[in-house]
Design a protein around this motif. Structure first.
Motif, short mmCIF file in Angstrom:
data_model
loop_
_atom_site.label_atom_id
_atom_site.label_comp_id
_atom_site.label_asym_id
_atom_site.label_seq_id
_atom_site.Cartn_x
_atom_site.Cartn_y
_atom_site.Cartn_z
N ALA A 1 29.93 120.50 -15.17
CA ALA A 1 29.01 118.81 -15.89
C ALA A 1 29.71 118.11 -15.56
O ALA A 1 30.47 116.55 -15.68
CB ALA A 1 29.36 119.59 -17.42
N GLN A 2 31.73 118.30 -15.09
CA GLN A 2 32.26 117.65 -14.95
C GLN A 2 32.23 116.83 -13.96
O GLN A 2 33.41 115.41 -12.97
CB GLN A 2 34.07 118.21 -15.89
CG GLN A 2 33.97 117.57 -17.36
CD GLN A 2 35.42 117.92 -17.61
OE1 GLN A 2 34.73 119.84 -17.36
NE2 GLN A 2 35.64 117.13 -18.59
N GLU B 1 43.49 114.64 -6.61
CA GLU B 1 44.17 114.93 -8.26
C GLU B 1 43.49 112.86 -8.52
O GLU B 1 43.70 112.64 -9.55
CB GLU B 1 45.71 114.75 -7.58
CG GLU B 1 46.27 115.45 -6.96
CD GLU B 1 47.83 115.92 -7.13
OE1 GLU B 1 48.24 114.55 -6.81
OE2 GLU B 1 48.38 116.75 -7.43
N PRO B 2 43.17 111.92 -8.00
CA PRO B 2 42.73 111.07 -8.84
C PRO B 2 42.13 111.07 -9.58
O PRO B 2 42.20 110.72 -10.85
CB PRO B 2 42.62 110.33 -7.76
CG PRO B 2 43.16 110.29 -6.58
CD PRO B 2 43.28 111.62 -6.53
N GLY C 1 42.10 112.86 -17.15
CA GLY C 1 43.14 113.66 -18.60
C GLY C 1 43.69 115.16 -18.28
O GLY C 1 44.02 115.07 -19.13
N LEU C 2 43.37 115.11 -17.42
CA LEU C 2 43.43 116.98 -17.43
C LEU C 2 44.68 116.88 -16.67
O LEU C 2 45.77 118.42 -16.56
CB LEU C 2 42.71 117.95 -16.35
CG LEU C 2 41.03 118.15 -16.64
CD1 LEU C 2 40.37 118.91 -16.21
CD2 LEU C 2 41.08 118.77 -19.05
N LEU D 1 49.84 120.66 -15.97
CA LEU D 1 48.29 120.49 -16.52
C LEU D 1 48.49 120.26 -18.07
O LEU D 1 49.13 120.51 -18.25
CB LEU D 1 47.58 121.40 -16.47
CG LEU D 1 47.15 122.48 -15.52
CD1 LEU D 1 46.50 124.05 -15.72
CD2 LEU D 1 45.66 121.12 -14.64
N THR D 2 47.41 119.35 -19.15
CA THR D 2 47.72 118.27 -20.02
C THR D 2 47.33 119.11 -21.09
O THR D 2 46.61 120.45 -20.71
CB THR D 2 46.89 117.02 -20.11
OG1 THR D 2 45.30 117.38 -19.93
CG2 THR D 2 47.62 116.33 -19.22
N SER D 3 47.37 119.21 -22.37
CA SER D 3 46.55 119.75 -23.40
C SER D 3 45.25 119.92 -23.47
O SER D 3 44.48 120.99 -23.76
CB SER D 3 46.98 119.63 -24.94
OG SER D 3 46.98 118.07 -24.86
N ALA D 4 44.58 119.07 -22.08
CA ALA D 4 43.29 119.32 -22.42
C ALA D 4 42.54 119.72 -21.76
O ALA D 4 41.47 120.18 -22.29
CB ALA D 4 42.05 117.98 -22.44
#
Ligand code: ADP
Length: 349
Positions: free
Chosen positions: A260-261, A304-305, A311-312, A322-325
């Protein structure tokens, strides 16, 4: 794993040949969707240049592949009423490779050098005088009898396109009058691109959600959005034709492993390596690339871009993290299977 074969790869593949058909590529600035700031800058630059009967200033476009750099170069030529010549950094091995094109170009013509960060140093030095004073030097004869002859060129516009502005020498970068970074497109803008493409391909969407669904999975990139449209069209045709339904669109894209993303198996493998092998990071790009068996440059350009954009992923001095997302990507999220698959080898791209 060959990345250009990924369905969501922003790099052009042979299937994209169709996209170069004049019908699908916008030819005028006002048909070009999005990038409002760039369009505003260009329309002023073009109008001013035309008023002075000069070529437009040299333009450097940077940003991830598939966002419209080549299209812009053709549009500039079209708007200026001139022609565009296209070459690329790796295709030019010596200054002489450019002589034929440079001497053939007429006033105001556009020369697009794609992947300009890969221009060999010798060619780069060769084009400085061409950019600044519209002249090039030939060396005639060799050894003791060598003579340098200067050739005057017609004033032209050089458009440099690059995915890595950071790799350009300061000397080259400073010779561009305008430098602009292309942004990822919003889902709404991609929806507009789809509407236009569908009309030209004589396709109908049964529901507007079907168009939205494709736009939302195109990772902000027109090239991907047009490619997904073609896959969905094939799927719909094989399933009996008719307008494209949400069901057909989502089944077709699920079949291709696009979630979905807009994340595909390579993105998920990248995230999984960072999560499982490097404990969410920080980890160096080279290390991630080695674990994945991928080229670091490919990951930097095409994976990566978008992960950074949504915001991952965060890029820190210590490495990629990796972010908390990422913790919000649970089983209810279509990206959820991420953590259930077993290792990078599941990537089928
Ligand atoms: P790049 O040179 O940045 O890799 P391209 O200019 O080749 O990207 O664009 C890729 C595809 O996306 C082309 O088919 C082009 O027609 C389409 N495209 C890119 N930007 C737009 C836009 N703003 N509006 C409509 N189509 C676009």
């Amino acid at each position: 794993m060959s990345s250009p074969d990924r369905l969501v790869s922003p790099l052009a593949d042979s299937g994209d040949v169709a996209e170069t058909s004049p019908a699908l590529r916008p030819t005028r600035l006002d048909e070009f969707v999005g990038q409002a700031q760039l369009k505003a800058r260009l329309s002023i630059a073009i109008e001013a240049a035309k008023g002075r009967t000069e070529p437009m200033e040299h333009l450097l476009l940077h940003g991830p592949p598939g966002l419209g750099k080549t299209t812009i170069a053709h549009i500039v030529a079209e708007e200026m009423g001139t022609r565009a010549y296209v070459t690329s950094g790796p295709a030019l091995t010596k200054g002489a490779d450019l002589v034929g094109t440079l001497t053939r170009m007429q006033p105001g013509d556009v020369l697009l050098i794609d992947e300009i960060h890969r221009l060999p140093a010798a060619v780069e030095e060769y084009i400085y005088p061409a950019m600044e004073d519209f002249k090039i030097d030939f060396t005639l004869d060799g050894g003791m009898h060598a003579r340098v002859v200067t050739y005057r060129l017609k004033p032209f516009t050089l458009i440099g396109a690059t995915t890595r502005a950071g790799l350009l020498t300061a000397a080259l970068r400073s010779r561009f009058g305008i430098a602009h970074r292309l942004e990822f497109y919003s889902t709404e803008e991609l929806g507009q691109i789809l509407t236009r493409a569908a009309k030209q391909l004589d396709l109908q969407f049964a529901e507007d959600e079907a168009r939205q669904l494709i736009a939302a999975r195109s990772r902000g990139t027109p090239r991907i959005c047009l490619r997904l449209l073609r896959r969905v069209r094939d799927f719909a045709e094989v399933r009996g034709g008719g307008p494209i339904t949400v069901e057909a669109a989502s089944e077709a894209l699920a079949l291709e492993g696009v979630d979905a993303q807009g994340l595909d198996p390579l993105d998920r493998a990248y995230i999984r390596v960072l999560a499982d092998v490097y404990d969410n990071g920080p980890a160096g790009l080279e290390a991630i690339a080695a674990t994945l068996g991928e080229d670091a440059g490919t990951l930097e350009d095409v994976v990566e871009p978008f992960l950074l954009q949504i915001g991952l992923l965060a890029r820190t001095r210590q490495g990629r993290r990796l972010t908390s997302a990422i913790t919000e990507m649970d089983g209810t999220n279509p990206a959820g299977p991420l953590f259930e698959e077993s290792g990078p080898s599941t990537s089928d791209s």
